[in-house]
Design a protein around this motif. Structure first.
Motif, PDB file in Angstrom:
ATOM      1  N   LEU A  94      60.463  38.625  81.239  1.00  0.00           N
ATOM      2  CA  LEU A  94      61.630  38.086  80.543  1.00  0.00           C
ATOM      3  C   LEU A  94      61.480  38.154  79.031  1.00  0.00           C
ATOM      4  CD1 LEU A  94      62.651  35.032  82.746  1.00  0.00           C
ATOM      5  CD2 LEU A  94      63.594  37.341  82.713  1.00  0.00           C
ATOM      6  N   ILE A  95      60.270  38.011  78.542  1.00  0.00           N
ATOM      7  CA  ILE A  95      60.056  38.168  77.103  1.00  0.00           C
ATOM      8  C   ILE A  95      60.517  39.553  76.652  1.00  0.00           C
ATOM      9  CG2 ILE A  95      58.309  38.389  75.281  1.00  0.00           C
ATOM     10  CD1 ILE A  95      56.701  36.218  76.785  1.00  0.00           C
ATOM     11  N   GLU A  96      60.089  40.574  77.374  1.00  0.00           N
ATOM     12  CA  GLU A  96      60.450  41.947  76.990  1.00  0.00           C
ATOM     13  C   GLU A  96      61.950  42.189  77.154  1.00  0.00           C
ATOM     14  OE1 GLU A  96      58.266  43.794  75.481  1.00  0.00           O
ATOM     15  OE2 GLU A  96      56.792  42.197  75.821  1.00  0.00           O
ATOM     16  N   LEU A  97      62.534  41.658  78.229  1.00  0.00           N
ATOM     17  CA  LEU A  97      63.969  41.834  78.436  1.00  0.00           C
ATOM     18  C   LEU A  97      64.763  41.142  77.338  1.00  0.00           C
ATOM     19  CD1 LEU A  97      66.409  42.709  80.129  1.00  0.00           C
ATOM     20  CD2 LEU A  97      66.168  40.566  81.427  1.00  0.00           C
ATOM     21  N   HIS A 107      73.904  37.412  74.134  1.00  0.00           N
ATOM     22  CA  HIS A 107      73.541  36.014  74.374  1.00  0.00           C
ATOM     23  C   HIS A 107      72.628  35.905  75.597  1.00  0.00           C
ATOM     24  CE1 HIS A 107      74.191  31.845  75.801  1.00  0.00           C
ATOM     25  NE2 HIS A 107      74.436  31.550  74.536  1.00  0.00           N
ATOM     26  N   THR A 108      71.538  35.150  75.452  1.00  0.00           N
ATOM     27  CA  THR A 108      70.541  35.023  76.516  1.00  0.00           C
ATOM     28  C   THR A 108      70.484  33.594  77.036  1.00  0.00           C
ATOM     29  OG1 THR A 108      68.818  34.626  74.862  1.00  0.00           O
ATOM     30  CG2 THR A 108      69.094  36.893  75.649  1.00  0.00           C
ATOM     31  N   CYS A 109      70.375  33.471  78.351  1.00  0.00           N
ATOM     32  CA  CYS A 109      70.382  32.162  78.993  1.00  0.00           C
ATOM     33  C   CYS A 109      69.412  32.158  80.169  1.00  0.00           C
ATOM     34  CB  CYS A 109      71.802  31.840  79.466  1.00  0.00           C
ATOM     35  SG  CYS A 109      71.977  30.313  80.396  1.00  0.00           S
ATOM     36  N   ILE A 110      68.690  31.052  80.340  1.00  0.00           N
ATOM     37  CA  ILE A 110      67.789  30.879  81.469  1.00  0.00           C
ATOM     38  C   ILE A 110      68.233  29.662  82.264  1.00  0.00           C
ATOM     39  CG2 ILE A 110      65.418  30.408  82.216  1.00  0.00           C
ATOM     40  CD1 ILE A 110      64.486  31.621  79.565  1.00  0.00           C
ATOM     41  N   LEU A 118      54.042  24.483  79.730  1.00  0.00           N
ATOM     42  CA  LEU A 118      54.552  25.052  78.480  1.00  0.00           C
ATOM     43  C   LEU A 118      53.483  25.948  77.856  1.00  0.00           C
ATOM     44  CD1 LEU A 118      56.506  22.017  77.045  1.00  0.00           C
ATOM     45  CD2 LEU A 118      57.462  24.294  77.454  1.00  0.00           C
ATOM     46  N   THR A 119      53.300  27.105  78.464  1.00  0.00           N
ATOM     47  CA  THR A 119      52.316  28.068  77.979  1.00  0.00           C
ATOM     48  C   THR A 119      52.836  28.767  76.730  1.00  0.00           C
ATOM     49  OG1 THR A 119      53.237  29.857  79.315  1.00  0.00           O
ATOM     50  CG2 THR A 119      51.543  28.471  80.351  1.00  0.00           C
ATOM     51  N   ASP A 120      51.955  29.514  76.079  1.00  0.00           N
ATOM     52  CA  ASP A 120      52.382  30.293  74.911  1.00  0.00           C
ATOM     53  C   ASP A 120      53.461  31.297  75.297  1.00  0.00           C
ATOM     54  OD1 ASP A 120      50.653  28.923  73.272  1.00  0.00           O
ATOM     55  OD2 ASP A 120      49.090  30.464  73.311  1.00  0.00           O
ATOM     56  N   ASP A 121      53.330  31.897  76.491  1.00  0.00           N
ATOM     57  CA  ASP A 121      54.340  32.858  76.934  1.00  0.00           C
ATOM     58  C   ASP A 121      55.697  32.190  77.113  1.00  0.00           C
ATOM     59  OD1 ASP A 121      52.806  35.156  76.927  1.00  0.00           O
ATOM     60  OD2 ASP A 121      52.285  35.044  79.055  1.00  0.00           O
ATOM     61  N   VAL A 122      55.715  31.021  77.719  1.00  0.00           N
ATOM     62  CA  VAL A 122      56.981  30.310  77.903  1.00  0.00           C
ATOM     63  C   VAL A 122      57.605  29.963  76.556  1.00  0.00           C
ATOM     64  CG1 VAL A 122      58.024  28.167  78.746  1.00  0.00           C
ATOM     65  CG2 VAL A 122      56.414  29.427  80.196  1.00  0.00           C
ATOM     66  N   LYS A 123      56.784  29.517  75.615  1.00  0.00           N
ATOM     67  CA  LYS A 123      57.306  29.184  74.287  1.00  0.00           C
ATOM     68  C   LYS A 123      57.842  30.423  73.576  1.00  0.00           C
ATOM     69  CE  LYS A 123      54.289  25.166  73.678  1.00  0.00           C
ATOM     70  NZ  LYS A 123      53.149  24.578  72.928  1.00  0.00           N
ATOM     71  N   THR A 124      57.160  31.551  73.754  1.00  0.00           N
ATOM     72  CA  THR A 124      57.651  32.805  73.160  1.00  0.00           C
ATOM     73  C   THR A 124      59.005  33.175  73.741  1.00  0.00           C
ATOM     74  OG1 THR A 124      55.422  33.634  72.729  1.00  0.00           O
ATOM     75  CG2 THR A 124      57.177  35.268  72.873  1.00  0.00           C
ATOM     76  N   LEU A 125      59.121  33.094  75.061  1.00  0.00           N
ATOM     77  CA  LEU A 125      60.399  33.399  75.700  1.00  0.00           C
ATOM     78  C   LEU A 125      61.505  32.502  75.172  1.00  0.00           C
ATOM     79  CD1 LEU A 125      62.181  34.780  77.821  1.00  0.00           C
ATOM     80  CD2 LEU A 125      61.369  33.073  79.473  1.00  0.00           C
TER      81      LEU A 125
END
Length: 245
Positions: A94-97, A107-110, A118-125
């Protein structure tokens, strides 16, 4: 293809795609349903999304190309919503997408339970996310665990992180008679929501059993067999307690 042979930044397990969604975020949405969920929600109407071994792998390029074909329909008032299952189980993809979508001003929505670390990857996303549809499973931690298999610590922390980092949120809760409609619980939910700074909408989703056939098709017991669907009176009562219209 086997998961261990793929770079999971560029491939995701996909359950299905909806090209003209109208309920999962503002405007017309391209909705991507990811496969896999770690929760055990008794009321789940997409029981077939739980197994990470289900669905099929799709590449980032393939999905992005499909989205771009619909850009004229979803831009500028709509966008892309990723749901599941639990989409944050495939956070690297999802980060790359979302990086690519933001380059196109889409517009992006999850749509998520927030029941993840709350990992670093989740925060980046989340830094690439314009809106989060946060499904609060239950404000009472013990009742949450009984209903979905986990206590609510992670999702409440997730909500606070969104608020602290100025990320817009729609709060959602499924209203299930006898499970999530207790007056004291709804008032506690109202109090919690009042502590958050970025809430744009609060939605009550009436429980229905339309997904029951999926459980039975999989040979599984449906625990809420005898629970009636929520009706308009249930919703109106809950809205009054929450102070929403």
């Amino acid at each position: 293809m086997f998961m261990e042979n793929l770079d999971l930044r560029y491939y995701a397990k996909i359950h299905s795609i909806e090209s003209f969604g109208t309920v999962d975020g503002p405007g017309i949405r391209f909705v991507l349903f990811l496969q896999g969920c770690h929760l055990k929600c008794k009321y789940c109407h997409n029981r077939d999304t739980w197994d990470i071994n289900g669905g099929e792998y799709k590449s980032l390029d393939d999905i992005f190309e499909k989205i771009i074909k619909y850009k004229n329909y979803i831009y500028p008032n709509g966008g892309v919503t990723v749901t599941g299952g639990e989409p944050l189980l495939q956070v690297k993809f999802l980060i790359e997408l979302f990086k690519k979508l933001k380059q196109e001003n889409i517009h992006t929505c999850i749509d998520t339970s927030g029941m993840v670390a709350l990992t670093d990857d989740v925060k980046t996303l989340l830094s690439y996310t314009d809106l989060v549809l946060l499904d609060i499973k239950h404000i009472n931690t013990n009742k949450a665990k009984e209903l979905v298999g986990f206590n609510n610590e992670n999702e409440l922390n997730f909500a606070k992180y969104l608020s602290d980092n100025n990320i817009p949120v729609w709060i959602r809760q499924v209203l299930i008679p006898g499970y999530t409609d207790d007056e004291s619980d709804l008032l506690k939910l109202k109090d919690f929501i009042s502590t958050l700074n970025t809430i744009k909408k609060v939605e009550l989703l009436p429980y229905h059993d339309l997904g029951k056939y999926k459980w039975k098709k999989l040979g599984l017991n449906y625990d809420l067999e005898n629970i009636r669907p929520a009706n308009e009176d249930d919703i109106n009562r809950a809205k009054k307690l929450l102070g929403i219209s």
